[in-house]
Design a protein around this motif. Structure first.
Motif, PDB file in Angstrom:
ATOM      1  N   ARG A   1      70.691  50.128 -17.137  1.00  0.00           N
ATOM      2  CA  ARG A   1      71.041  50.913 -15.956  1.00  0.00           C
ATOM      3  C   ARG A   1      71.192  49.963 -14.776  1.00  0.00           C
ATOM      4  O   ARG A   1      70.608  48.881 -14.786  1.00  0.00           O
ATOM      5  N   ASP A   2      71.925  50.371 -13.765  1.00  0.00           N
ATOM      6  CA  ASP A   2      72.124  49.484 -12.615  1.00  0.00           C
ATOM      7  C   ASP A   2      70.798  49.102 -11.963  1.00  0.00           C
ATOM      8  O   ASP A   2      70.559  47.958 -11.618  1.00  0.00           O
ATOM      9  N   GLU A   3      69.938  50.093 -11.801  1.00  0.00           N
ATOM     10  CA  GLU A   3      68.692  49.874 -11.061  1.00  0.00           C
ATOM     11  C   GLU A   3      67.483  50.282 -11.900  1.00  0.00           C
ATOM     12  O   GLU A   3      67.570  51.194 -12.728  1.00  0.00           O
ATOM     13  N   ALA A   4      66.343  49.651 -11.600  1.00  0.00           N
ATOM     14  CA  ALA A   4      65.109  49.950 -12.339  1.00  0.00           C
ATOM     15  C   ALA A   4      64.703  51.414 -12.188  1.00  0.00           C
ATOM     16  O   ALA A   4      64.195  52.029 -13.130  1.00  0.00           O
ATOM     17  N   GLU A   5      64.929  51.991 -10.988  1.00  0.00           N
ATOM     18  CA  GLU A   5      64.499  53.383 -10.768  1.00  0.00           C
ATOM     19  C   GLU A   5      65.203  54.334 -11.743  1.00  0.00           C
ATOM     20  O   GLU A   5      64.633  55.340 -12.141  1.00  0.00           O
ATOM     21  N   GLU A   6      66.448  53.983 -12.109  1.00  0.00           N
ATOM     22  CA  GLU A   6      67.184  54.850 -13.046  1.00  0.00           C
ATOM     23  C   GLU A   6      66.578  54.777 -14.445  1.00  0.00           C
ATOM     24  O   GLU A   6      66.307  55.803 -15.079  1.00  0.00           O
TER      25      GLU A   6
ATOM     26  N   SER B   1      57.076  44.753 -13.640  1.00  0.00           N
ATOM     27  CA  SER B   1      58.194  45.427 -14.317  1.00  0.00           C
ATOM     28  C   SER B   1      57.954  46.903 -14.616  1.00  0.00           C
ATOM     29  O   SER B   1      58.842  47.721 -14.365  1.00  0.00           O
TER      30      SER B   1
ATOM     31  N   PRO C   1      57.814  50.958 -11.807  1.00  0.00           N
ATOM     32  CA  PRO C   1      58.661  52.143 -11.604  1.00  0.00           C
ATOM     33  C   PRO C   1      58.471  53.203 -12.700  1.00  0.00           C
ATOM     34  O   PRO C   1      58.578  54.407 -12.437  1.00  0.00           O
TER      35      PRO C   1
ATOM     36  N   THR D   1      63.439  43.508 -15.461  1.00  0.00           N
ATOM     37  CA  THR D   1      64.363  43.617 -14.326  1.00  0.00           C
ATOM     38  C   THR D   1      64.584  42.241 -13.701  1.00  0.00           C
ATOM     39  O   THR D   1      63.692  41.396 -13.688  1.00  0.00           O
ATOM     40  N   GLY D   2      65.776  42.040 -13.182  1.00  0.00           N
ATOM     41  CA  GLY D   2      66.063  40.847 -12.387  1.00  0.00           C
ATOM     42  C   GLY D   2      66.650  39.705 -13.209  1.00  0.00           C
ATOM     43  O   GLY D   2      66.383  39.565 -14.396  1.00  0.00           O
TER      44      GLY D   2
ATOM     45  N   ASP E   1      67.594  46.437 -16.170  1.00  0.00           N
ATOM     46  CA  ASP E   1      68.546  46.652 -15.092  1.00  0.00           C
ATOM     47  C   ASP E   1      69.730  45.700 -15.341  1.00  0.00           C
ATOM     48  O   ASP E   1      69.681  44.844 -16.248  1.00  0.00           O
TER      49      ASP E   1
END
Ligand code: F6R
Length: 257
Positions: free
Chosen positions: A6-11, A39, A42, A195-196, A231
């Motif tokens: 997903r584009d962002e971790a929150e998603e 990580s 979220p 992420t990242g 992400d």
């Protein structure tokens, strides 16, 4: 291995929390293995959006603990699991299990933690992060694939990465007690979150490289039920992801490896 980008971790955190809650409600998760570090935060926040009764039967098992910090020390992983996971989900300390990193308990800490996990019937789902060294838990490169919970020395790189939680590099503990790679692989299912861009090399080595002790995360390839949430930045170096995107075999953001 199912890889979800997903584009962002929150998603992906919402996806991961939905997967976990679905399995809790289906009676498939009574013991949840929890990683500390940044990580999975979220995911824990997304879990806390569900009614607390969802977690009323759940027990938590940490992956690892630093050696030499008291449980009450806010930097100990016992404190972190209490603060970031147990308290927000309404889980009492009696159902929170963390390896014993105190100096007095060290010689038996590994065996005792393995026994705690075994007496609970094993870990149903283990949440994992991955280190820039490719470690899972604190199993640094070179860790035996069948290793069990034991004392390990942290690599210089991992101590630098985790210095942000301490006042100085010097005060980061040098040793830990960590579930072994064999212990982690015994969990019935695994969920890895990363992420990242700093994680993109480790993720690529773990998912697309050879299965090797030099990248402990590659041991996931030997487990039958693994879901990896990334992400976009953590996924940039995956080559098979592009292959699957081109082939339209799956939803563009889902990949089977
Ligand atoms: C934490 C753990 C480690 C971390 C890893 C990534 O209990 O066992 O493997 O998951 O070091 O840490 P973050 O997420 O802080 O980058």
């Amino acid at each position: 291995v199912l890889v979800i980008v997903r584009d962002e971790a929150e998603e992906f955190a919402r996806d991961a929390a939905a997967l976990i809650v679905d399995r809790i409600r289906g009676g498939r998760i009574r013991t949840l293995g929890v990683a500390t570090g940044s990580s999975p935060l979220p995911v824990y926040r997304a879990l806390a959006d569900y009614p607390l009764e969802t977690f009323s039967e759940l027990s938590l098992y940490a992956l690892d603990e630093y050696v030499g910090l008291a449980r009450s020390d806010p930097r100990s992983y016992h404190s972190v699991v209490m603060h970031e996971v147990a308290t927000p989900l309404g889980i009492p300390a009696t159902r929170v299990h963390v390896p014993d990193g105190t100096i007095e308990g060290l010689s038996t800490a590994g065996h005792r933690y393995e026994a705690e996990i075994a007496s609970a019937g094993g870990i149903d789902l283990q949440i994992l992060g991955i280190g820039t060294t490719g470690h899972i838990g604190f199993n640094e490169p070179g860790s035996a694939l069948k290793s069990r919970t034991r004392i390990k020395t942290l690599s210089a790189r991992t101590r630098e990465d985790n210095a942000r939680f301490f006042s100085s590099l010097e005060s980061v503990p040098r040793h830990c007690v960590t579930q072994g790679i064999g212990t982690i692989l015994d969990a019935r299912s695994l969920v890895l979150v990363a992420t990242g861009k700093a994680k993109s090399d480790a993720i690529t080595a773990a998912l697309e490289g050879p299965l090797t002790t030099m990248c402990p995360g590659s041991a996931l390839q030997a487990h039958p039920d693994v879901t990896v949430f990334l992400d976009a930045a953590a996924s940039v170096r995956l080559e098979l992801l592009d292959y699957h995107r081109d082939a339209h075999l799956h939803r563009p953001d889902w990949q089977l490896l």
